[in-house]
Design a protein around this motif. Structure first.
Motif, mmCIF file in Angstrom:
data_model
loop_
_atom_site.group_PDB
_atom_site.id
_atom_site.type_symbol
_atom_site.label_atom_id
_atom_site.label_comp_id
_atom_site.label_asym_id
_atom_site.label_seq_id
_atom_site.Cartn_x
_atom_site.Cartn_y
_atom_site.Cartn_z
ATOM 1 N N GLY A 146 47.110 32.164 39.401
ATOM 2 C CA GLY A 146 46.460 33.236 38.823
ATOM 3 C C GLY A 146 46.879 32.559 37.376
ATOM 4 O O GLY A 146 47.339 31.722 37.064
ATOM 5 N N HIS A 147 45.895 33.263 36.226
ATOM 6 C CA HIS A 147 45.886 33.018 34.940
ATOM 7 C C HIS A 147 47.185 33.743 34.395
ATOM 8 O O HIS A 147 47.253 34.932 34.475
ATOM 9 C CB HIS A 147 44.827 33.173 34.529
ATOM 10 N N TYR A 148 47.791 33.556 33.613
ATOM 11 C CA TYR A 148 48.953 33.801 32.866
ATOM 12 C C TYR A 148 48.849 34.349 31.249
ATOM 13 O O TYR A 148 48.918 34.703 30.639
ATOM 14 C CB TYR A 148 49.825 33.233 32.861
ATOM 15 N N ALA A 169 46.972 44.626 34.271
ATOM 16 C CA ALA A 169 45.823 44.295 35.466
ATOM 17 C C ALA A 169 45.588 42.686 35.124
ATOM 18 O O ALA A 169 44.930 41.890 36.427
ATOM 19 C CB ALA A 169 44.696 45.184 35.479
ATOM 20 N N ASP A 170 45.697 42.426 33.892
ATOM 21 C CA ASP A 170 44.427 40.792 33.794
ATOM 22 C C ASP A 170 45.431 39.866 33.413
ATOM 23 O O ASP A 170 45.655 40.284 32.879
ATOM 24 C CB ASP A 170 43.585 41.806 33.077
ATOM 25 N N MET A 171 46.394 39.866 34.569
ATOM 26 C CA MET A 171 46.281 40.090 35.608
ATOM 27 C C MET A 171 48.038 39.085 35.903
ATOM 28 O O MET A 171 48.771 38.712 36.455
ATOM 29 C CB MET A 171 45.718 38.475 35.980
ATOM 30 N N LYS A 172 49.124 40.349 35.208
ATOM 31 C CA LYS A 172 50.528 39.048 35.293
ATOM 32 C C LYS A 172 51.373 39.787 36.525
ATOM 33 O O LYS A 172 52.206 40.239 36.793
ATOM 34 C CB LYS A 172 51.160 39.565 33.944
ATOM 35 N N ASP A 186 44.344 30.130 29.492
ATOM 36 C CA ASP A 186 42.299 30.205 29.175
ATOM 37 C C ASP A 186 40.847 30.189 30.225
ATOM 38 O O ASP A 186 40.672 30.362 29.651
ATOM 39 C CB ASP A 186 42.816 27.797 28.757
ATOM 40 N N GLU A 187 42.724 31.496 31.316
ATOM 41 C CA GLU A 187 40.827 31.881 32.075
ATOM 42 C C GLU A 187 40.122 33.007 30.921
ATOM 43 O O GLU A 187 38.972 32.854 30.964
ATOM 44 C CB GLU A 187 41.901 32.881 32.874
ATOM 45 N N GLU A 188 40.904 33.379 29.540
ATOM 46 C CA GLU A 188 39.863 33.889 29.300
ATOM 47 C C GLU A 188 39.137 33.873 28.481
ATOM 48 O O GLU A 188 37.946 34.711 27.841
ATOM 49 C CB GLU A 188 40.825 35.792 28.628
ATOM 50 N N THR A 189 39.424 32.584 28.552
ATOM 51 C CA THR A 189 38.282 31.633 27.690
ATOM 52 C C THR A 189 37.403 30.277 28.116
ATOM 53 O O THR A 189 36.754 29.651 27.809
ATOM 54 C CB THR A 189 38.330 31.195 26.252
ATOM 55 N N CYS A 242 43.815 35.143 42.666
ATOM 56 C CA CYS A 242 44.815 36.452 42.319
ATOM 57 C C CYS A 242 44.431 37.732 41.323
ATOM 58 O O CYS A 242 45.344 38.272 41.428
ATOM 59 C CB CYS A 242 46.136 36.407 42.145
ATOM 60 N N GLU A 243 42.704 37.549 41.896
ATOM 61 C CA GLU A 243 42.321 38.413 41.190
ATOM 62 C C GLU A 243 40.780 38.744 41.579
ATOM 63 O O GLU A 243 40.660 37.352 42.058
ATOM 64 C CB GLU A 243 42.149 38.604 39.269
ATOM 65 N N GLY A 244 39.756 39.211 41.327
ATOM 66 C CA GLY A 244 38.232 39.852 41.398
ATOM 67 C C GLY A 244 37.783 40.204 42.606
ATOM 68 O O GLY A 244 36.747 40.862 42.454
HETATM 69 ZN ZN LIG Z 1 41.949 38.315 34.554
#
Ligand SMILES: [Zn+2]
Length: 423
Positions: A108-110, A139-142, A173-176, A199-201
């Protein structure tokens, strides 16, 4: 993966004491997420990344996992996200090696998006109200990151050993775009698992098996400036762009006939023109350039070369009609679609695991936005499914996860850890 799907009908966690452990851990899980969300790992620009990693690493070490924080090499980072030298990129990788030849990876991304303006409370002070855990990053995504860690904790405390090694990673960096996060972990070979859960999607009663890709085009139409009082004295780039835009719009009719076989509400690929657009400089001057963007979403069936060719063909046709039309097209971003075939063992395993845990029907779904999944499937060749905690309001002023779904996600991850490879 075993080529045979599991035939297990009921859940494994309920019969092993793992489910009981998960129930007992719920308060400490909520407390952990609240402390995690208080670390403002905001991207852009990428603040407090090391703090977030140290927080996660301390927890993972306390569970007895071989844990390390790896820094994305400065040169790599500079290439992917230039000018961010004062915000180094780090990933956490933790491993529970049971001596198995194969490894299941959960990732997952932090990073979180910056706080938006309409929050009625401090966005980084998460709190519980009405069955929800509310705050930026829940929710996104801790919430989902934490659920994965607590699934490991439940297994270890219940004294249950999974059939495969379990590896976790938490990335920035998932958000970018994720290239300096999960993308780097896969590219560098730092992780090379046999199967993965992103762990999202997808969440609730849905297993994510695909996400759309995206291609961005930057289109610039060139004209010739002149005084606005005499429009014939120049070439108005906006007027020149109009027939071209109309041509691009005709593609929507073509796309309407192309339906993906993956489950998603709107099955055809989409086109958004002009999210960023403009040109000219002064009201009394003929605009010598007009610029607009195109956001084209790709289904797994789309080939990016074909998509580009189709767009360029519109430019060619417009130029043939108007010899004065001068157009420049750049492609600033391409993210490939990510997917796993629904009959792949990992996909079937995930669906049957979810089915064993939930009352109603379960199904696969494709998400319209992109996630980091494609790094695993397209770059790494790793069969991957997506599942996270159900919530709402990602990137908004009111972001939350539902508490029962938080526990449901821990249960799903634990179930997957115990079922993986079953056959
Ligand atoms: Zn996310």
């Amino acid at each position: 993966m075993s080529s045979r799907p599991t035939t297990q009908r009921g859940s494994i966690i309920d019969g092993t004491g793992v489910a009981d452990r998960i129930g007992k851990l719920s308060d400490s899980l909520i407390d952990f997420i609240i402390r995690f969300c208080a670390i403002e790992s905001v991207n852009p620009p990428g603040r407090n990344y090391l703090n977030a990693c140290e927080f996660l690493a301390a927890k993972l070490k306390s569970l007895g996992l071989a844990t390390r924080i790896v820094r994305v090499p400065a040169a790599e980072q500079a290439r992917i996200v230039p000018g961010m030298d004062d915000c180094p990129r780090y990933c956490v990788v933790a491993r529970w090696d049971v001596g198995a030849p194969r490894t299941l990876h959960l990732t997952g991304h932090y990073d979180v998006v910056p706080a938006t303006n309409g929050w009625k409370s401090d966005p980084f002070k998460a709190f519980v109200r009405g069955g929800k855990l509310i705050g930026r990053g829940t929710a996104d995504m801790k919430g989902s990151d934490s659920a994965a860690i607590f699934a490991v904790q439940a297994l270890r405390q219940a004294g249950v050993t999974p059939p495969w090694n379990v590896e976790l990673s938490f990335t920035p960096d998932e958000e970018t775009g994720g290239a300096a996060g999960l993308g780097w972990l896969v590219r560098s070979g730092t992780i090379a698992p046999d199967a993965a859960i992103l762990c999202e999607g997808a969440s609730g009663d849905k297993v994510g098996y695909a996400h759309r890709g995206v291609l961005w085009a930057d289109v610039t139409v060139l004209g010739k400036s002149g005084h606005a009082c005499n429009p014939k004295n120049g070439i108005n780039a906006l007027e020149k762009a109009m027939p071209l835009i109309a041509r691009f719009k005709t593609l929507e009719r073509v796309y309407a006939g192309r339906r993906t076989r993956f489950n998603i509400r709107q099955r055809h690929p989409t086109l958004m023109i002009g999210s960023v657009s403009g040109g000219g400089g002064k009201v009394n001057t003929i605009p010598d350039r007009f610029h607009f963007t195109i956001d084209r979403r790709l289904n797994p069936e789309d080939k990016v070369a074909d998509v580009k060719r189709e767009l360029i063909e519109q430019v060619r046709l417009a130029c043939r009609r108007d010899p004065q039309l001068k157009v420049k097209v750049d492609w600033p971003l391409y993210v490939p679609p990510g997917w796993i075939e629904p009959d792949a063992p990992m996909a079937r395993l995930a669906l049957s695991a979810l089915k064993s845990l939930r009352r109603g029907p379960v199904r696969f779904s494709m998400t319209a936005g992109f996630t980091d999944m494609h790094f695993l499937t397209a770059d790494g060749g790793v069969p991957t499914v997506m599942y996270g905690v159900e919530g709402a309001g990602a990137h908004s002023d009111f972001e939350y996860v539902k508490l029962p779904e938080l526990i449901a996600a821990v249960r799903f991850y634990a179930e997957m850890m115990l079922r993986v490879g079953a056959g």
